[in-house]
Motif scaffolding. Structure first.
Motif, mmCIF file in Angstrom:
data_model
loop_
_atom_site.group_PDB
_atom_site.id
_atom_site.type_symbol
_atom_site.label_atom_id
_atom_site.label_comp_id
_atom_site.label_asym_id
_atom_site.label_seq_id
_atom_site.Cartn_x
_atom_site.Cartn_y
_atom_site.Cartn_z
ATOM 1 N N ASP A 46 9.542 1.202 -4.219
ATOM 2 C CA ASP A 46 9.311 1.208 -2.774
ATOM 3 C C ASP A 46 8.955 2.598 -2.259
ATOM 4 O O ASP A 46 8.146 2.742 -1.355
ATOM 5 N N GLY A 47 9.540 3.628 -2.837
ATOM 6 C CA GLY A 47 9.224 4.996 -2.417
ATOM 7 C C GLY A 47 7.786 5.374 -2.717
ATOM 8 O O GLY A 47 7.098 5.966 -1.874
ATOM 9 N N GLU A 48 7.310 5.014 -3.894
ATOM 10 C CA GLU A 48 5.927 5.293 -4.262
ATOM 11 C C GLU A 48 4.969 4.516 -3.357
ATOM 12 O O GLU A 48 3.928 5.022 -2.936
ATOM 13 N N ASP A 51 4.915 6.216 0.067
ATOM 14 C CA ASP A 51 4.142 7.465 -0.027
ATOM 15 C C ASP A 51 2.645 7.187 -0.064
ATOM 16 O O ASP A 51 1.853 7.865 0.608
ATOM 17 N N GLY A 64 6.264 -0.179 1.435
ATOM 18 C CA GLY A 64 7.488 0.578 1.186
ATOM 19 C C GLY A 64 8.630 0.156 2.091
ATOM 20 O O GLY A 64 9.527 0.933 2.376
#
Length: 82
Positions: A46-48, A51, A64
Motif C-alpha cells: 500500500d505504501g508503494e 507513493d 494506497g
C-alpha cells in the motif's frame, strides 16, 4: 500533468487489487470507498501504491488506501510541514 505509466512496477505483482474487480477502486460519485480502503489496509504494498499515485498525481480512484480528497489533504499537509 500526471507522469506517464511505462508499465507495471515490480511491487504491483504483490498488490491485493490485482485480485479484485477494478471498479471497486473507482467508485462513482456518492458511492463509498470504504471497501477499497479496507482492502488496502491489508495490502503488503500500500505504501508503494500511495507513493506512485502521489508521484503521478492520480486524480481518480483509491490508491494506497486514500481517495483523491485524502491524497490532496496529505499533499497539502506535507507542503505545510516541509
Amino acid at each position: 500533468m500526471p507522469a506517464p505509466i511505462d508499465g507495471p512496477a515490480d511491487w504491483e505483482a504483490d498488490a491485493i487489487c490485482r485480485e479484485v474487480d477494478p471498479e471497486l477502486w473507482f467508485p462513482d460519485k456518492g458511492e463509498h470507498s470504504k471497501t477499497a480502503a479496507a482492502l488496502c489496509a491489508h495490502c503488503p504494498v500500500d505504501g508503494e501504491c500511495l507513493d506512485a499515485a502521489l508521484a503521478r498525481d492520480e486524480r481518480y480512484g483509491v490508491w494506497g488506501g486514500l481517495t483523491t480528497r485524502q491524497r490532496d489533504r496529505l499533499v497539502a499537509e506535507r507542503r505545510r510541514t516541509a
